[in-house]
Design a protein around this motif. Structure first.
Motif, PDB file in Angstrom:
ATOM      1  N   VAL A  24       0.848  -1.186   0.000  1.00 40.96           N
ATOM      2  CA  VAL A  24       0.000   0.000   0.000  1.00 40.96           C
ATOM      3  C   VAL A  24       0.888   1.242   0.000  1.00 40.96           C
ATOM      4  CG1 VAL A  24      -1.893  -1.175   1.175  1.00 40.96           C
ATOM      5  CG2 VAL A  24      -0.186   0.050   2.529  1.00 40.96           C
ATOM      6  N   GLU A  25       0.293   2.342  -0.440  1.00 43.90           N
ATOM      7  CA  GLU A  25       1.021   3.606  -0.466  1.00 43.90           C
ATOM      8  C   GLU A  25       0.527   4.506   0.663  1.00 43.90           C
ATOM      9  OE1 GLU A  25       1.906   1.500  -3.687  1.00 43.90           O
ATOM     10  OE2 GLU A  25      -0.135   2.256  -3.520  1.00 43.90           O
ATOM     11  N   ASP A  26       1.473   5.174   1.295  1.00 40.55           N
ATOM     12  CA  ASP A  26       1.195   6.175   2.319  1.00 40.55           C
ATOM     13  C   ASP A  26       1.541   7.517   1.695  1.00 40.55           C
ATOM     14  OD1 ASP A  26       0.753   7.612   4.629  1.00 40.55           O
ATOM     15  OD2 ASP A  26       2.489   6.816   5.698  1.00 40.55           O
ATOM     16  N   CYS A  27       0.513   8.244   1.269  1.00 40.52           N
ATOM     17  CA  CYS A  27       0.688   9.492   0.523  1.00 40.52           C
ATOM     18  C   CYS A  27       0.830  10.673   1.477  1.00 40.52           C
ATOM     19  CB  CYS A  27      -0.538   9.679  -0.386  1.00 40.52           C
ATOM     20  SG  CYS A  27      -0.526  11.196  -1.354  1.00 40.52           S
ATOM     21  N   ASN A  28       1.684  11.623   1.104  1.00 38.41           N
ATOM     22  CA  ASN A  28       1.919  12.790   1.947  1.00 38.41           C
ATOM     23  C   ASN A  28       1.163  14.034   1.480  1.00 38.41           C
ATOM     24  OD1 ASN A  28       3.379  13.441  -0.337  1.00 38.41           O
ATOM     25  ND2 ASN A  28       5.292  13.899   0.732  1.00 38.41           N
ATOM     26  N   CYS A  29       0.190  13.884   0.556  1.00 36.36           N
ATOM     27  CA  CYS A  29      -0.593  15.055   0.142  1.00 36.36           C
ATOM     28  C   CYS A  29      -1.462  15.510   1.321  1.00 36.36           C
ATOM     29  CB  CYS A  29      -1.445  14.758  -1.087  1.00 36.36           C
ATOM     30  SG  CYS A  29      -2.985  13.882  -0.765  1.00 36.36           S
ATOM     31  N   SER A  30      -2.009  16.703   1.230  1.00 39.38           N
ATOM     32  CA  SER A  30      -2.757  17.258   2.353  1.00 39.38           C
ATOM     33  C   SER A  30      -3.959  16.402   2.738  1.00 39.38           C
ATOM     34  CB  SER A  30      -3.195  18.689   2.048  1.00 39.38           C
ATOM     35  OG  SER A  30      -4.021  18.719   0.893  1.00 39.38           O
ATOM     36  N   LEU A  31      -4.727  15.912   1.779  1.00 40.04           N
ATOM     37  CA  LEU A  31      -5.924  15.133   2.097  1.00 40.04           C
ATOM     38  C   LEU A  31      -5.580  13.783   2.726  1.00 40.04           C
ATOM     39  CD1 LEU A  31      -8.992  15.043   2.038  1.00 40.04           C
ATOM     40  CD2 LEU A  31      -8.840  14.087  -0.260  1.00 40.04           C
ATOM     41  N   PHE A  37      -5.210   7.886   5.130  1.00 43.87           N
ATOM     42  CA  PHE A  37      -5.572   6.888   4.125  1.00 43.87           C
ATOM     43  C   PHE A  37      -4.345   6.089   3.703  1.00 43.87           C
ATOM     44  CE2 PHE A  37      -7.332   5.225   0.223  1.00 43.87           C
ATOM     45  CZ  PHE A  37      -8.706   5.264   0.386  1.00 43.87           C
ATOM     46  N   LEU A  38      -4.440   4.754   3.705  1.00 40.38           N
ATOM     47  CA  LEU A  38      -3.409   3.864   3.161  1.00 40.38           C
ATOM     48  C   LEU A  38      -3.967   3.256   1.886  1.00 40.38           C
ATOM     49  CD1 LEU A  38      -1.873   1.915   6.191  1.00 40.38           C
ATOM     50  CD2 LEU A  38      -0.839   3.750   4.843  1.00 40.38           C
ATOM     51  N   HIS A  39      -3.335   3.503   0.758  1.00 41.43           N
ATOM     52  CA  HIS A  39      -3.869   3.220  -0.575  1.00 41.43           C
ATOM     53  C   HIS A  39      -3.603   1.802  -1.072  1.00 41.43           C
ATOM     54  CE1 HIS A  39      -4.634   7.530  -1.310  1.00 41.43           C
ATOM     55  NE2 HIS A  39      -3.619   7.671  -0.473  1.00 41.43           N
ATOM     56  N   LEU A  40      -4.684   1.069  -1.263  1.00 44.36           N
ATOM     57  CA  LEU A  40      -4.657  -0.240  -1.923  1.00 44.36           C
ATOM     58  C   LEU A  40      -5.443  -0.065  -3.220  1.00 44.36           C
ATOM     59  CD1 LEU A  40      -4.127  -3.287  -2.137  1.00 44.36           C
ATOM     60  CD2 LEU A  40      -6.197  -3.637  -0.760  1.00 44.36           C
ATOM     61  N   ILE A  41      -4.738   0.145  -4.322  1.00 39.96           N
ATOM     62  CA  ILE A  41      -5.379   0.398  -5.612  1.00 39.96           C
ATOM     63  C   ILE A  41      -5.564  -0.918  -6.353  1.00 39.96           C
ATOM     64  CG2 ILE A  41      -5.200   1.598  -7.821  1.00 39.96           C
ATOM     65  CD1 ILE A  41      -3.376   3.658  -6.374  1.00 39.96           C
ATOM     66  N   VAL A  42      -6.803  -1.155  -6.807  1.00 42.85           N
ATOM     67  CA  VAL A  42      -7.147  -2.386  -7.520  1.00 42.85           C
ATOM     68  C   VAL A  42      -7.967  -2.041  -8.764  1.00 42.85           C
ATOM     69  CG1 VAL A  42      -7.115  -3.799  -5.423  1.00 42.85           C
ATOM     70  CG2 VAL A  42      -9.273  -2.785  -6.204  1.00 42.85           C
TER      71      VAL A  42
END
Length: 126
Positions: A24-31, A37-42
């Motif tokens: 998963v990705e841990d994004c540093n954008c403001s939102l 949010f930890l991103h699991l893209i499918v």
């Protein structure tokens, strides 16, 4: 593996197919930073909303491409349609009821989104 997940109050529930060991990705954008949010893209074909479509609200900003869905009752954003992968679904790994065998968390530079997005563009392909 089929994972189940949803929002805090249980009105939103879904299934997602993903490997037993996920990245998963841990994004540093403001939102993402503010919401954790930890991103699991499918691919969309690997996601199924089981219940709660009538309890979803949608937030958009900037280009309006990303559709940030959240529960109208508890406010949890369990999944959304990402700008980076509009042909996929981005599930919040923190909203999975069943946990993967292992989860590798990779940093994603959402502050510099335009230059970073090519590294995740493949994730929504079948």
């Amino acid at each position: 593996m089929i994972y189940t997940g949803g929002c805090h109050c249980g009105r939103i529930q879904f299934e997602v197919e993903a490997p037993e060991e996920i990245e998963v990705e841990d994004c540093n954008c403001s939102l993402c930073r503010m919401s954790g949010f930890l991103h699991l893209i499918v691919p969309k074909s690997k996601f199924r909303l089981l219940k709660g479509e009538d309890s979803l609200a949608t937030y958009t900003f900037n280009t309006g491409v990303a559709k940030h869905h959240f529960c109208k009752v508890c406010g949890v954003k369990a999944f959304y349609i990402p700008r980076s992968n509009p042909d996929g679904v981005d599930v919040n790994a923190r909203c999975l009821f069943t946990q993967p065998r292992s989860m590798k968390v990779a940093p994603f530079d959402g502050v510099n989104w335009e230059s970073s997005v090519p590294s995740i563009a493949h994730k929504s392909r079948d």
